[in-house]
Write a protein that holds these residues in place. Structure first.
Motif, PDB file in Angstrom:
ATOM      1  N   ASN A 306     -18.567   2.382  50.992  1.00 52.98           N
ATOM      2  CA  ASN A 306     -18.663   3.807  50.685  1.00 52.98           C
ATOM      3  C   ASN A 306     -19.133   4.048  49.275  1.00 52.98           C
ATOM      4  O   ASN A 306     -19.236   5.173  48.839  1.00 52.98           O
ATOM      5  CB  ASN A 306     -17.304   4.464  50.890  1.00 52.98           C
ATOM      6  N   LEU A 308     -22.015   2.953  47.879  1.00 50.94           N
ATOM      7  CA  LEU A 308     -23.453   3.086  47.671  1.00 50.94           C
ATOM      8  C   LEU A 308     -23.852   4.550  47.566  1.00 50.94           C
ATOM      9  O   LEU A 308     -24.616   4.928  46.680  1.00 50.94           O
ATOM     10  CB  LEU A 308     -24.220   2.409  48.802  1.00 50.94           C
ATOM     11  N   VAL A 309     -23.311   5.393  48.435  1.00 51.86           N
ATOM     12  CA  VAL A 309     -23.688   6.804  48.355  1.00 51.86           C
ATOM     13  C   VAL A 309     -23.185   7.444  47.076  1.00 51.86           C
ATOM     14  O   VAL A 309     -23.707   8.456  46.636  1.00 51.86           O
ATOM     15  CB  VAL A 309     -23.176   7.618  49.562  1.00 51.86           C
ATOM     16  N   LEU A 310     -22.168   6.853  46.472  1.00 54.40           N
ATOM     17  CA  LEU A 310     -21.703   7.368  45.187  1.00 54.40           C
ATOM     18  C   LEU A 310     -22.625   6.916  44.066  1.00 54.40           C
ATOM     19  O   LEU A 310     -22.410   7.232  42.915  1.00 54.40           O
ATOM     20  CB  LEU A 310     -20.285   6.875  44.880  1.00 54.40           C
TER      21      LEU A 310
END
Ligand SMILES: Nc1ncnc2c1ncn2[C@@H]1O[C@H](COP(=O)(O)OP(=O)(O)OP(=O)(O)O)[C@@H](O)[C@H]1O
Ligand SMILES: Nc1ncnc2c1ncn2[C@@H]1O[C@H](COP(=O)(O)OP(=O)(O)OP(=O)(O)O)[C@@H](O)[C@H]1O
Ligand SMILES: [Mg+2]
Ligand SMILES: [Mg+2]
Lengths: 347, 569, 312, 555
Positions: A306, A308-310
């Motif tokens: 989770n 990577l999208v951050l």
């Protein structure tokens, strides 16, 4: 009994030949180097020489990677209001601990709550994870678990597969029927469900469980090949010759035939290592990962899922790249080994 | 020329379980059922704190006899959505249907998860259930004294005792009214044939993948007329008031389990509303505000405190942590003192939660916003306390029992990655006070089983309000609820007596005072430390009109509208 | 031929029995008790007992096993405990999406892997061969999870070439709109192993004497490859392909979860999480039967393609 | 004189081995005239096949480099300089080739017809119908019965001889001017071998094809070739007209090849060996005294076999099994210190019988009586030992020679100390003429003859009374074959071992045996004193077998 006669070693010359072939193969040597490097890393971390402090929270959360300056420090000055226990309304209830706590507070006044002023780095070589732990150190420490899991599970799977395959292929008849039935049952059950089922049986979550899950599900491939090898070899004339000479079943199975299947076993072993290192990621995804006080590449990738999208890519990169490099090197090495050990391939 | 179809695209984080309200237990399914079925009452869309208002009922029920008799009068002209069972006729909702709906909860065959809302409450209904268990057949034609059909539109419900919360039960989507002939016609497969009187009905349905809700052609004329004094609601009121409900032609729901997928979908405009999971907060929020980049795109943010708490509980019957001796109490308190909730909020919840010490969360009757916790994060004092109580450290640096026996905390979590974070927190906490951490990972059903068998030593649990009343939370520690949902297996007669007193009281300052005592007693005994309440962040695409997050209603889609021009843009 | 067929069918019975026993005992003994979840948050012990009675899990194990066997024989596994959907309906509807994902994947994978394998075996030991082999090794070394996370982020979100997730009910739209990205990502990990395997199959054949004979006849190199080599290499390739099919059916669960595809793999994970025993049982039995029939089909195909083997 | 059809000049060729390269051909030159049959002879590994493949352009390009001065001239073209494309156009059309092993050289998944048509359509540009007719013609031309039926058969459905005929049909379908036949008959039985060679001869006569005939068997050459090229270690030893070579070979190596194969006429006490001949002065070695073989009245019966049968179950159908009788009611006697030779075509049950006698597989019927001297060793490994057909396969490749020979000692003389065992192994190795310095080597490091000796030494370790030699020399070169045969006879002379000598090669069996038993389809066809059986065979089957033996030039 003496050593040379009872334990047939690899033919030094075959072995030498294989080594010589290996040495000639530049890509093979490179991958051997990489594999050795990783093994060294994991041994180092196992013995505590490196990455011992991987779980220290040395940086701020998600400190980004920086290759130039890792010395910037950040002081966390969140001041927390401390409410004196005496001020808290007990609504007329009695606290059995108040006497003890009063004593303690007299001895060591608690009202000065230590301000959380630990100095933390704002940048790290490979960045930090959500707790501020170094991704670089985690990757190194993770190599220990991942390689250990891969190796031991592969050894377990290969041993089970080899012994059962040897029995089935050598004896044939009802032994073969029984073991083949076992094999059929195992391969007919969907892999995913088999994982869940074995995990449920073992019911205790830890590195051992992962090793057992992988080992108990991964033996089938070895079994098939070793059984085929034994079927082939038991008819070979050297085995018949040993029989004519009066050699026992045990001797024929393990002292005569087994060394002749070493190349298959070795290649299967390393194929399993590669496969299991990768499988550990999926097991982590399914929740059968390593426990919290252990870090593995699988657990890192799962954390990174989770992130990577951050915009936090470093943990994904660290674990992903380390794994890709090791697995690639291992696979290439396997190929080279396979060629080098294959008696059919003449250089 | 026909106006473009207004379609609302949404995602659900877990698959639906089938649409028979009586069998429903999960929120995602309830959200869909909220749109298909209608209970007697509901909650006002805008009012905060939430307020019960009539839905199928004409007005609020008339409560008499100290909350024991409830008289409901139904709206006239309410029809079920079309179904072949009705043979082309319009079928009106009558009082008899309400009685039937309620009776279904006691039918053992339905094994309803929300049976507790009526169990032991309605005169004569339990006996009917008991008889069904013996005969294997539930007699729906039997006369239940507690469900008195006064007229075609009037139902008088007689309760066995005082219950001021019964209205909340009648507002649950599970109590959406169903028609008997439909249920009997589709017996065995009712979950795939939802027929209700709500604004929507099922259109296309690909199981576990997508569900589309389309307008119920038989839905009555109803207009949007909510009011509120909250200035931030005025824009919604201005844009929505007077519009016919529902405005949106189709609700397209997709099941998306992985939050990365849902988030990326929202960014692409494939989803219209997105509840931001905690771990994604940093990308959409800076502080309490939407990130400027998103704001520029016109994306709206609404925030709301979830009517839920997370709480650590310790099993009072655990051989190592349990018992009521001073030593054990001290041990439990020390463990709870070692947990740094602030850190958890910062690192795991990314700031989208806050420390909540009271067992009743914000927005629920009985909440106390001034309550201060007795158990504060203080590892130093915790260590001193353990030292003083004789939990001495061994050579490995870890403590043992005063009698030399082994000391560890077996901490139970599930298998998700969020649970791994929780384990990490707990491990760090226990390391601070020198107690061994032992992990137990179980699948969720197994955790529940273990809890009910009092086998879970310690866990971070959470509870979300079924209805916005404090009783729904406080019952979690009620002694007789051991082996039910009192997972700490706490049995303290003093506490139980106080709790029983609150059951007889309506929401009142008198009850609030007892709640404070109850909360404090839990802390004193080291049974529980309430940890956090969470903030729900919902992102809404610019073209969605009228969205306001509701703490209790699982879905409010019929109150929304879409600006199709802007959407096309 | 028929004798062979019937013998193989009979041999399936003990295997299936083994599967049944193994799964039954594994999940019955250690699988969770779904009653605790189904009963809801506030259930009392009687409620749980009632549910256990409704589900039949309060009966002794042998009667449960007997019921299980009856279910298998009748092909009716009842309803899902969690969703009340009939199990056969679940599999009927979830199979489609899995196949829409798998079949194109298999076809593309096989065709391209065979083409590449032919290419590199012609140019074996050349730079092309070696670099393609190293590249494929690198490709298969990266976890599928990483491909999915990164691929979804880059291709669907950042570049916007594909939808992020979703599934419809039109086959064509699924195939052309929703499936391409998951298929592509799946191929990233699956092509490389096939390529390597097929390369060895083809190399095995290329070194055979009959290839030399074909060349001695003066045939063109492409005819030698496609007519002689490929026809022989197709035997292991096709049988291998057929045998790997059933495993793949459940193996795509990662793709199914991340791309919200209602396939079988995802359903099984869901079922295990919910201890939804009817689905688990049915899945095991279906997949086991599929596996056995795929093996049988592979055998038949093998015997059909290879004239040297006669059906006995 | 005409210009030769093919002229190989100074052909030198290297195989790459890692960074180094190994010279495989060294300055090979020879010519083939139109219609001529040239035989290329030499021991295994001498470079015969490589020469042929070089002409065909079928050597792996990435492994082979050809010396730049080499030329292979085909009319005016230098084949070494041709592009791939040009070379391909020659193949099949101008030069056809028949390979050694017909089974593996035919594509197993294509029908005979398809494979044949491929060449025909390619080279003769005929339509399908005509091509098919031509193919059928060809099939009947090479003597395949019922060509119409065989056309759609797969290779495995044909017998070895038929397969080889198909190969020949394929090779000649493009009506080439040169036919290369690379050991076309080594995989076949003697009777079939003869048929095939005669077919080739007939075809070349009819079509005026030149033939490059490759073999290691000089005896064959005598009957079929016009001209002989003798090769050894990659270079040419001698070239000449066949008659001259056989009458008056100049090169000692050629002479050795001619002499070390046992002939039906003589039975020298020892066979001459290549090394001896090479070392000998120009006019050869002393003629040997003849060895006397045959059973006398004085000979003691050691073992008598009565009505032995072997029946193998073969699964068929659903549950039913049928049986295959590999050996049917065989009776024979073995005399002390004598050799019983067993001959018969492939599949006649020789090995099965040998294995039963050695006690490795149980017999289905019959019994064996032993001389009373042997009663104390019945059931032990000391009674009888077997040397397997293929020496390499019968040695565990992962054992050193020491381990291999030590094993029987270890198993049967557990009281021996390691030192004693070492001495014993060294003695045994010496006995079979190997040096004890080789003990730490592995089987693959030995030549075929040496491996056979190791296998023999291993058997001798047990001092068996009877030794079964199953095709002990069939896989060996003639020169090595001679060494092994000599060794066996020496051992027999020394220890009075009784031998059961199994082979399909009649001349070898005659040379070794006192008594010969001929087997056919599991049955004994004829038994008798060896010379008697060879010189005046009674049964037609035996007669057939004996007439098929290549007679060489001299016979
Ligand atoms: N592919 C190869 N790589 C390396 N060396 C080779 C290769 N093929 C042949 N050789 C070597 O070339 C030499 C000649 O081989 P060739 O096959 O021509 O022998 P031959 O005379 O045909 O023997 P045989 O009678 O056994 O067929 C041998 O020493 C062999 O080891
Ligand atoms: N285990 C077995 N099962 C079934 N049939 C067998 C078995 N072993 C041998 N045979 C058959 O028995 C027959 C005799 O075989 P055997 O090996 O004895 O022949 P051989 O005379 O030694 O032939 P060759 O000269 O080829 O070695 C063959 O047709 C063979 O197929
Ligand atoms: Mg050759
Ligand atoms: Mg034989």
């Amino acid at each position: 009994m003496n050593h040379t006669t009872t334990s047939p070693s690899f033919s030094p010359s075959l072995w030498n030949l294989a080594c010589a072939r290996l040495v000639r193969d530049k890509i093979g040597m490179l991958s051997l180097g990489i594999v050795l490097f990783f093994i060294l890393l994991s041994v180092g971390s196992f013995t505590g020489l490196i990455a011992q402090n991987w779980d220290e929270e040395i940086a701020v959360n998600y400190a980004p990677p920086s290759f130039l300056d890792t010395s910037k420090e950040h002081t966390d000055t969140v001041s927390r209001p401390v409410i004196a226990r005496q001020q808290i309304n007990l609504y007329g209830l009695h606290d059995p601990l108040s006497a003890v706590l009063n004593q303690i507070e007299l001895a060591h006044p608690q009202d000065t709550m230590p301000p959380n002023d630990e100095k933390k780095l704002t940048h790290l070589l490979l960045g930090a994870d959500k707790w501020g732990r170094s991704v670089a150190l985690k990757t190194i420490k993770g190599s220990e678990t991942s390689i250990m899991v891969g190796l031991i599970a592969a050894i377990v799977a290969t041993c089970i597969g080899t012994v059962l395959g040897a029995l089935a292929g050598y004896f044939g008849g009802w032994v073969d029927d029984l073991l083949n039935w076992f094999y059929n049952v195992f391969t007919a059950i969907p892999y995913l469900l088999l994982i869940f089922a074995i995990a449920a049986v073992l019911n205790q979550k830890g590195v051992t469980t992962i090793i057992l899950i992988l080992g108990l599900t991964g033996w089938t491939g070895v079994f098939r090949l070793i059984r085929a090898e034994y079927l082939k070899h038991r008819q070979r004339e050297y085995v018949l010759a040993a029989k004519a000479m009066g050699a026992s079943h045990y001797r024929r199975m393990f002292i005569h035939i087994l060394p002749n299947t070493f190349h298959v076993i070795l290649v299967q072993l390393s194929i399993n290592v590669v496969g299991f290192i990768k499988s550990e990621v999926i097991l982590s995804f399914l929740g059968f990962g390593v426990p919290v006080d252990v870090v593995s590449w699988g657990s890192m990738l799962n954390e990174a899922q989770n992130e990577l999208v951050l915009g936090i890519w470093w943990q994904l990169l660290g674990a992903g790249a380390a794994m890709a490099i090791l697995v690639t090197a291992f696979s290439v090495l396997t190929d080279t080994l396979r060629d080098a050990l294959d008696p059919k391939v003449v250089a | 020329e026909a106006a473009p179809l207004k379609v609302l695209h949404l995602s659900l984080s877990a698959a639906e379980t089938g649409f028979d309200p009586v069998m429903t237990s999960d929120l995602n399914t309830a959200a869909i059922e909220e749109q298909i079925f209608e209970p007697l009452l509901t909650y006002d869309y805008l009012a905060r704190p939430v307020k019960l208002v009539p839905r199928l009922a004409q007005g609020m029920p008339v409560i008499t006899d100290h909350g024991k008799t409830w008289l409901f009068t139904l709206k006239k002209g309410v029809y079920f959505s079309p179904d072949p069972v009705f043979k082309g006729k319009r079928r009106e909702v009558r009082a008899q249907d309400v009685a039937y709906t309620i009776m279904r909860f006691m039918d053992p065959k339905n094994r309803s998860p929300y049976k507790f809302l009526v169990d032991h409450k309605i005169v004569g209904l339990d006996q009917l259930g008991e008889r069904a268990k013996q005969t294997g057949h539930f007699d729906y034609d039997a006369n239940v004294p507690g469900l008195e059909v006064v007229g075609p539109y009037q139902l008088k419900i007689h309760l066995t005792g005082t219950d001021y919360n019964f209205g909340h039960a009648m507002a649950q989507p599970m109590f959406g009214i169903v028609a008997r002939e439909v249920i009997e016609n589709y017996a065995g497969d009712t979950a795939s044939h939802p027929v209700g009187s709500g604004p929507y009905m099922i259109g296309k349905w690909i199981r576990s993948a997508s569900i589309s809700l389309i307008k119920n052609p038989n839905f009555r004329d109803e207009v949007w007329q909510f009011t509120s004094t909250d200035p931030s609601d005025q824009d919604i009121i201005r844009r929505m008031t007077g519009k016919k409900i529902p405005q949106i032609d189709e609700v397209d729901l997709q099941i998306v389990e992985e939050s990365q997928s849902a988030y990326l979908s929202f960014l692409k405009g494939e989803l219209d509303v997105f509840g931001v999971p905690g771990q994604f907060a940093p990308i959409v929020l800076s502080g309490n505000q939407l990130k400027p980049k998103l704001k520029e795109q016109g994306i709206q943010l609404t925030r709301l405190v979830d009517p839920a708490i997370t709480y650590y509980f310790i099993n009072i019957q655990d051989p190592i942590l349990g018992g009521m001796s001073v030593q054990r109490i001290a041990l439990r308190r020390a463990i709870l003192m070692s947990i740094n909730d602030e850190e958890m909020i910062r690192v795991i919840y990314k700031g989208q939660a806050f420390r909540e010490a009271f067992p009743i969360p914000e927005g629920v009757n009985g909440h106390d916003q001034h309550y201060q916790s007795l158990i504060q994060y203080n590892p130093k004092e915790a260590n001193d306390l353990l030292d003083a109580m004789g939990f001495m450290r061994g050579s490995d640096g870890y403590r043992r029992q005063p009698d030399g026996g082994p000391l560890y905390v077996k901490y139970t979590t599930s298998l998700t990655s969020q649970d791994r974070d929780l384990e990490e927190i707990m491990k760090k906490s226990l390391d601070r006070i020198g107690i061994h951490f032992v992990s137990e990972k179980l699948k969720f059903p197994e955790i529940i089983r273990a809890e009910r068998q009092c086998r879970v030593a310690m866990r971070l649990s959470s509870w979300i309000a079924d209805y916005p009343d404090g009783d729904n939370f406080m019952q979690l520690w009620y002694g007789p609820h051991t082996h039910e949902n009192n997972a700490s297996c706490y049995q303290n007669s003093q506490w139980d007596k106080l709790y029983e007193k609150t059951e007889m009281l309506p929401d009142s300052p008198e009850r609030d005072d007892i709640y404070k005592q109850l909360a404090r007693l839990l802390e004193i005994d080291g049974v529980t430390k309430v940890s956090t309440s969470h903030i729900r962040n919902v992102l809404i695409q610019p073209w969605v009109i009228g969205y306001k997050a509701h703490p209790i209603l699982p879905s409010t889609w019929s109150y929304l509208d879409i600006d199709t021009k802007q959407e096309a843009h | 031929m028929w004798a062979f067929f019937i013998r193989r069918l009979l041999q399936m019975i003990p295997t299936l029995l083994g599967v049944i026993l193994l799964v039954f005992f594994l999940f019955n003994w250690v699988g969770g008790d779904p009653a605790y979840i189904l009963a809801g948050k506030m259930a009392s012990p009687e409620d749980i007992a009632n549910i256990r009675h409704q589900l039949g899990i309060d009966q002794p194990w042998y009667s449960q096993l007997w019921i299980f066997i009856q279910q298998i024989v009748s092909g009716n596994f009842g309803d899902s405990w969690a969703t009340h959907e009939s199990v056969s309906h679940i599999f009927a509807t979830r199979l489609g999406p899995s196949l829409v994902l798998l079949i194109p994947m298999m076809v593309i994978e096989t065709v391209s892997a065979v083409c590449f394998a032919l290419l590199v075996s012609v140019f074996r030991r050349s730079i092309l061969d070696q670099s393609l082999m190293v590249l494929s090794t690198v490709m298969m070394s990266i976890s599928l999870l990483v491909y999915i996370i990164v691929g979804q982020y880059i291709f669907a979100s950042w570049l916007g070439w594909f939808p992020v997730k979703g599934w419809g009910d039109s086959l064509w739209r699924n195939l052309t709109y929703y499936a391409p990205l998951p298929i592509f990502l799946g191929l990233m990990v699956s092509i490389a192993p096939s390529l390597r395997l097929y390369r060895t199959f083809i190399l095995d054949e290329i070194n055979q004497d009959y290839v030399r004979t074909a060349r001695a006849k003066g045939l063109t190199e492409s005819r030698v490859l496609f007519k002689h080599v490929l026809k022989n290499a197709a035997i292991p390739i096709l049988t291998n392909l057929l045998m790997s099919l059933p495993g793949l059916l459940t193996g795509a669960f990662l793709l199914e979860r991340f791309f919200a595809i209602p396939g079988i793999g995802r359903e099984i994970i869901l079922a295990v999480e919910r201890s939804d025993f009817p689905i688990i049982k049915a899945a095991t039995v279906y997949v086991a039967i599929a596996t056995m029939f795929a093996n049988l089909a592979a055998d038949l195909l093998y015997r059909y393609l290879d004239p040297r083997v006669s059906l006995k | 004189m005409n210009k030769p059809l093919l002229s190989v000049q100074h052909l030198s060729l290297f195989f790459k081995q890692g960074d180094t390269s190994k010279q495989v051909l060294n300055d090979i030159s020879f010519d083939i005239e139109k219609g001529q049959t040239l035989a290329l002879v030499g021991e295994s590994g001498s470079g015969k096949s490589v020469t042929a493949l070089a002409i065909m352009g079928l050597l792996p390009e990435d492994l082979v480099s050809i010396d730049e001065h080499s030329t292979i001239n085909w009319h005016d073209q230098n084949l070494t300089q041709l592009s791939r494309q040009q070379h391909r156009q020659l193949r099949g059309k101008k030069i056809g080739m028949i390979f050694q092993d017909p089974m593996s050289s035919l594509n197993p998944v294509m029908t005979v017809g398809e494979q044949l048509m491929e060449g025909i359509t390619l080279h003769l540009s005929l339509g399908y119908k005509e091509a098919r007719l031509r193919a059928l013609e060809l099939l009947s031309e090479v003597g395949i019965p019922e060509p119409n039926r065989r056309f759609d058969a797969y290779p495995h459905e044909l017998s070895g001889g038929q397969q080889q005929r198909v190969m020949i049909a394929m090779a000649i379908c493009g009506e080439p001017q040169l036919l290369i036949a690379d050991e076309p008959t080594t995989a076949l039985d003697v009777t079939i071998q003869r048929q095939i060679l005669e077919l080739i001869k007939q075809l070349t006569n009819e079509r005026h094809m030149a033939v490059l005939f490759i073999t290691h068997d000089l005896a064959l050459v005598g009957e079929f070739a016009d001209k002989v090229v003798v090769m050894r270690h990659g270079s040419i030893r001698e070239v000449g007209i066949t008659r001259t070579i056989f009458k008056d070979a100049q090169d000692p190596y050629t002479r050795a090849l001619l002499l070390c194969r046992p002939s039906l006429a003589h039975r020298p006490f020892h066979l001459p060996v290549v090394e001896e001949l090479l070392a000998a002065p120009h006019h050869g070695i002393e003629p040997q005294r003849e060895r006397v073989r045959g059973i006398g009245a004085m000979d003691q019966v050691l073992m008598s076999v009565k009505g032995v049968s072997k029946r193998f179950p073969v699964t068929q159908g659903l549950f039913s099994r049928t049986y295959f009788d590999a050996v049917k009611d065989v009776s024979c006697t073995l005399y002390r210190g004598k050799t019983l030779g067993i001959v018969g075509e492939s599949g006649s049950g020789k090995t099965t019988l040998g294995l039963m006698l050695a006690g490795i597989i149980p017999m289905t019927q019959g019994h064996i009586d032993y001389h009373q001297d042997l009663h104390n060793v019945i059931g032990t490994a000391q009674l009888i030992q077997i040397i397997f057909q293929n020496p390499y396969a019968s040695l565990n490749p992962r054992f050193t020679i020491f381990q291999i020979i030590e094993e029987p000692l270890l198993l049967h003389f557990p009281d021996m100390t390691r030192q004693q065992r070492k001495q014993e192994v060294e003695r045994l190795v010496g006995l079979v003429g190997l040096s004890s310095t080789m003990l730490s080597r592995y089987p693959h490091e030995f030549s075929g003859g040496q491996r056979q000796r190791i296998a023999i030494a291993r058997c001798l370790a047990l001092k068996p009374h009877i030794l079964v030699c199953d095709e002990s020399v069939s896989a060996l070169d003639v020169s090595v074959q001679a060494q092994v045969l000599n060794l066996l006879q020496d051992l027999q002379d020394q220890f009075k071992i009784s031998l059961i000598f199994i082979s399909h090669d009649l001349s070898v069996v005659r040379y070794m045996s006192d008594e010969i038993m001929v087997m056919h389809q599991g049955r004994v066809v004829e038994t008798g004193q060896s010379d008697h059986v060879i010189q005046s065979p009674q049964m037609p089957y035996t007669q057939n077998l004996i007439s098929a033996i290549p007679k060489g030039y001299l016979l």
